[in-house]
Motif scaffolding. Structure first.
Motif, PDB file in Angstrom:
ATOM      1  N   ASN A  52       0.831  -1.204   0.000  1.00 37.67           N
ATOM      2  CA  ASN A  52       0.000   0.000   0.000  1.00 37.67           C
ATOM      3  C   ASN A  52       0.868   1.258   0.000  1.00 37.67           C
ATOM      4  OD1 ASN A  52      -2.274  -1.587   0.050  1.00 37.67           O
ATOM      5  ND2 ASN A  52      -2.644  -1.347   2.240  1.00 37.67           N
ATOM      6  N   MET A  53       1.886   1.259   0.871  1.00 38.43           N
ATOM      7  CA  MET A  53       2.764   2.421   0.968  1.00 38.43           C
ATOM      8  C   MET A  53       3.506   2.656  -0.347  1.00 38.43           C
ATOM      9  SD  MET A  53       4.071   4.970   2.541  1.00 38.43           S
ATOM     10  CE  MET A  53       3.248   4.676   4.105  1.00 38.43           C
ATOM     11  N   ASN A  54       4.013   1.597  -0.945  1.00 36.45           N
ATOM     12  CA  ASN A  54       4.745   1.723  -2.203  1.00 36.45           C
ATOM     13  C   ASN A  54       3.852   2.278  -3.306  1.00 36.45           C
ATOM     14  OD1 ASN A  54       7.239   1.098  -3.800  1.00 36.45           O
ATOM     15  ND2 ASN A  54       5.791  -0.201  -4.914  1.00 36.45           N
ATOM     16  N   ASN A  55       2.596   1.798  -3.371  1.00 38.94           N
ATOM     17  CA  ASN A  55       1.666   2.280  -4.404  1.00 38.94           C
ATOM     18  C   ASN A  55       1.365   3.760  -4.234  1.00 38.94           C
ATOM     19  OD1 ASN A  55       1.521  -0.279  -5.510  1.00 38.94           O
ATOM     20  ND2 ASN A  55      -0.352  -0.828  -4.431  1.00 38.94           N
ATOM     21  N   VAL A  56       1.114   4.174  -2.990  1.00 38.33           N
ATOM     22  CA  VAL A  56       0.762   5.577  -2.744  1.00 38.33           C
ATOM     23  C   VAL A  56       1.944   6.491  -3.031  1.00 38.33           C
ATOM     24  CG1 VAL A  56       0.104   7.235  -0.957  1.00 38.33           C
ATOM     25  CG2 VAL A  56      -1.039   5.024  -1.069  1.00 38.33           C
ATOM     26  N   VAL A  57       3.125   6.133  -2.522  1.00 34.97           N
ATOM     27  CA  VAL A  57       4.309   6.971  -2.735  1.00 34.97           C
ATOM     28  C   VAL A  57       4.662   7.054  -4.222  1.00 34.97           C
ATOM     29  CG1 VAL A  57       6.791   7.171  -2.310  1.00 34.97           C
ATOM     30  CG2 VAL A  57       5.248   6.620  -0.421  1.00 34.97           C
ATOM     31  N   THR A  58       4.558   5.931  -4.932  1.00 34.00           N
ATOM     32  CA  THR A  58       4.855   5.929  -6.365  1.00 34.00           C
ATOM     33  C   THR A  58       3.899   6.841  -7.124  1.00 34.00           C
ATOM     34  OG1 THR A  58       5.741   3.672  -6.268  1.00 34.00           O
ATOM     35  CG2 THR A  58       5.035   4.481  -8.423  1.00 34.00           C
ATOM     36  N   GLU A  59       2.623   6.776  -6.777  1.00 35.12           N
ATOM     37  CA  GLU A  59       1.629   7.628  -7.440  1.00 35.12           C
ATOM     38  C   GLU A  59       1.894   9.100  -7.154  1.00 35.12           C
ATOM     39  OE1 GLU A  59      -3.205   8.405  -7.322  1.00 35.12           O
ATOM     40  OE2 GLU A  59      -2.394   6.500  -6.601  1.00 35.12           O
ATOM     41  N   LEU A  60       2.167   9.441  -5.889  1.00 35.81           N
ATOM     42  CA  LEU A  60       2.454  10.824  -5.535  1.00 35.81           C
ATOM     43  C   LEU A  60       3.726  11.317  -6.228  1.00 35.81           C
ATOM     44  CD1 LEU A  60       1.660  10.957  -1.706  1.00 35.81           C
ATOM     45  CD2 LEU A  60       0.562  12.314  -3.498  1.00 35.81           C
ATOM     46  N   HIS A  61       4.746  10.464  -6.236  1.00 31.66           N
ATOM     47  CA  HIS A  61       6.011  10.839  -6.849  1.00 31.66           C
ATOM     48  C   HIS A  61       5.827  11.157  -8.330  1.00 31.66           C
ATOM     49  CE1 HIS A  61      10.191  10.003  -8.405  1.00 31.66           C
ATOM     50  NE2 HIS A  61      10.446  10.817  -7.406  1.00 31.66           N
ATOM     51  N   GLU A  80      11.178  15.562  -4.984  1.00 28.46           N
ATOM     52  CA  GLU A  80       9.836  14.980  -5.176  1.00 28.46           C
ATOM     53  C   GLU A  80       9.602  13.799  -4.247  1.00 28.46           C
ATOM     54  OE1 GLU A  80      10.952  17.163  -8.832  1.00 28.46           O
ATOM     55  OE2 GLU A  80      11.917  15.609  -7.626  1.00 28.46           O
ATOM     56  N   ARG A  81      10.619  12.950  -4.084  1.00 23.41           N
ATOM     57  CA  ARG A  81      10.461  11.807  -3.180  1.00 23.41           C
ATOM     58  C   ARG A  81      10.308  12.287  -1.734  1.00 23.41           C
ATOM     59  NH1 ARG A  81      13.256   8.506   0.330  1.00 23.41           N
ATOM     60  NH2 ARG A  81      12.483   6.360   0.398  1.00 23.41           N
ATOM     61  N   ASP A  82      11.086  13.289  -1.345  1.00 25.77           N
ATOM     62  CA  ASP A  82      10.974  13.811   0.018  1.00 25.77           C
ATOM     63  C   ASP A  82       9.573  14.358   0.281  1.00 25.77           C
ATOM     64  OD1 ASP A  82      13.532  13.154   0.697  1.00 25.77           O
ATOM     65  OD2 ASP A  82      14.370  15.150   0.363  1.00 25.77           O
ATOM     66  N   VAL A  83       9.022  15.066  -0.707  1.00 23.56           N
ATOM     67  CA  VAL A  83       7.676  15.619  -0.538  1.00 23.56           C
ATOM     68  C   VAL A  83       6.654  14.492  -0.456  1.00 23.56           C
ATOM     69  CG1 VAL A  83       5.877  17.027  -1.605  1.00 23.56           C
ATOM     70  CG2 VAL A  83       8.255  17.791  -1.668  1.00 23.56           C
ATOM     71  N   ALA A  84       6.798  13.484  -1.317  1.00 20.52           N
ATOM     72  CA  ALA A  84       5.864  12.350  -1.289  1.00 20.52           C
ATOM     73  C   ALA A  84       5.932  11.635   0.061  1.00 20.52           C
ATOM     74  CB  ALA A  84       6.193  11.367  -2.413  1.00 20.52           C
ATOM     75  N   MET A  85       7.125  11.462   0.609  1.00 17.48           N
ATOM     76  CA  MET A  85       7.262  10.799   1.906  1.00 17.48           C
ATOM     77  C   MET A  85       6.683  11.647   3.028  1.00 17.48           C
ATOM     78  SD  MET A  85       8.567   7.896   1.168  1.00 17.48           S
ATOM     79  CE  MET A  85       9.241   7.178   2.649  1.00 17.48           C
ATOM     80  N   SER A  86       6.874  12.964   2.937  1.00 19.86           N
ATOM     81  CA  SER A  86       6.316  13.831   3.981  1.00 19.86           C
ATOM     82  C   SER A  86       4.796  13.834   3.943  1.00 19.86           C
ATOM     83  CB  SER A  86       6.846  15.268   3.822  1.00 19.86           C
ATOM     84  OG  SER A  86       6.256  15.923   2.714  1.00 19.86           O
ATOM     85  N   MET A  87       4.228  13.685   2.733  1.00 24.12           N
ATOM     86  CA  MET A  87       2.771  13.672   2.590  1.00 24.12           C
ATOM     87  C   MET A  87       2.162  12.359   3.055  1.00 24.12           C
ATOM     88  SD  MET A  87       2.538  15.545  -1.141  1.00 24.12           S
ATOM     89  CE  MET A  87       0.759  15.384  -1.309  1.00 24.12           C
ATOM     90  N   THR A  88       2.974  11.333   3.190  1.00 28.10           N
ATOM     91  CA  THR A  88       2.468  10.025   3.632  1.00 28.10           C
ATOM     92  C   THR A  88       2.962   9.724   5.048  1.00 28.10           C
ATOM     93  OG1 THR A  88       4.330   9.031   2.425  1.00 28.10           O
ATOM     94  CG2 THR A  88       2.197   9.060   1.326  1.00 28.10           C
ATOM     95  N   LEU A  89       4.223   9.359   5.169  1.00 27.97           N
ATOM     96  CA  LEU A  89       4.756   9.006   6.486  1.00 27.97           C
ATOM     97  C   LEU A  89       4.854  10.209   7.419  1.00 27.97           C
ATOM     98  CD1 LEU A  89       7.568   6.436   5.658  1.00 27.97           C
ATOM     99  CD2 LEU A  89       5.339   5.992   6.675  1.00 27.97           C
ATOM    100  N   GLY A  90       5.281  11.369   6.872  1.00 23.74           N
ATOM    101  CA  GLY A  90       5.409  12.552   7.718  1.00 23.74           C
ATOM    102  C   GLY A  90       4.100  12.936   8.365  1.00 23.74           C
ATOM    103  N   LYS A  91       3.014  12.831   7.602  1.00 28.80           N
ATOM    104  CA  LYS A  91       1.697  13.162   8.152  1.00 28.80           C
ATOM    105  C   LYS A  91       1.223  12.122   9.166  1.00 28.80           C
ATOM    106  CE  LYS A  91      -0.375  16.351   4.933  1.00 28.80           C
ATOM    107  NZ  LYS A  91      -1.612  16.733   4.216  1.00 28.80           N
ATOM    108  N   GLN A  92       1.832  10.935   9.122  1.00 32.81           N
ATOM    109  CA  GLN A  92       1.485   9.904  10.101  1.00 32.81           C
ATOM    110  C   GLN A  92       2.321  10.020  11.378  1.00 32.81           C
ATOM    111  OE1 GLN A  92       1.231   5.847   8.558  1.00 32.81           O
ATOM    112  NE2 GLN A  92       0.984   6.654   6.505  1.00 32.81           N
ATOM    113  N   GLY A  93       3.307  10.923  11.370  1.00 32.64           N
ATOM    114  CA  GLY A  93       4.115  11.113  12.561  1.00 32.64           C
ATOM    115  C   GLY A  93       5.530  10.595  12.463  1.00 32.64           C
TER     116      GLY A  93
END
Length: 223
Positions: A52-61, A80-93
């Protein structure tokens, strides 16, 4: 004698199929304990979360590569990868630096879910109240929840609400799933545009293994 008699009456009502707060509380705690045992070391759950995480990050990237970020002058490599990670994992804490693989991210998510299950105050809701809440929720618009304040409006910092019956949900892809419980934790979100930390609430939904949505893929996974 009074307490014993009352407990006996409650058990009798439970057996008769009538909803009681005591019976619902016992069932909720039992489900929480079973979930904790099934989660620990569960490779299938980790693979599912990693996928799930890989699919979401790949799509955002992919989206970010074709966004205005590409025009930012003197932008660092991998922005772009840093922003995608912040929008997923960063928002989760998750605090940077970001994990190298989706498997590491999934392992972290499992640890957070385990922490939620250990620390949460377990709550139950009656069928009648549940029906009223569902009807009210169906009328909500984004503006209705835009003024919610974490510290003022969320009375329990770490909680797990177990529903009296699963709620069938239509996912973004059009597939169906069901939700049996909601958990939440107070967290600090970590973002990079701009670089900042924000108070947040991570919400975790739990599907019912034996709920009403029983696709062939789901039954295969359960087996």
């Amino acid at each position: 004698m009074g307490k014993a008699s009352r407990a006996k009456r409650e058990r009798s009502r439970d057996k008769a199929g009538q909803w009681t707060a005591a019976g619902a509380a016992r069932a909720a705690v039992r489900l929480r304990d079973q979930t904790q045992r099934c989660l620990a070391g569960n490779q299938w759950v980790q693979m599912m979360l990693a996928s799930n995480m890989n699919n979401v990050v790949t799509e955002l990237h992919s989206v970010l590569l074709h966004s205005d970020l590409a025009d930012v002058a003197e932008r660092p490599d991998g922005l772009e990868r840093d922003v995608a990670m912040s929008m997923t994992l960063g928002k989760q804490g998750y605090r940077p630096p970001w994990p190298e693989s989706a498997g590491e991210a999934a392992a972290w998510q499992i640890r957070q879910i385990g922490k939620l299950l250990r620390q949460a105050e377990v709550l139950v809701i009656s069928p009648a109240a549940h029906a009223a809440v569902m009807a009210a929720a169906a009328t909500l618009e984004p503006a209705d929840v835009s003024t919610l304040d974490r510290d003022r409006d969320v009375l329990v910092r770490t909680g797990l609400l177990v529903l009296p019956e699963p709620v069938v949900v239509i996912n973004r892809t059009g597939s169906l799933s069901d939700t049996r419980a909601f958990g939440w934790q107070f967290i600090t979100q970590h973002q990079i545009l701009p670089t900042a930390q924000y108070p947040g609430v991570r919400v975790t939904t739990f599907m019912d293994r034996d709920g009403p949505v029983q696709t062939a893929d789901w039954r295969l996974a359960v087996s």
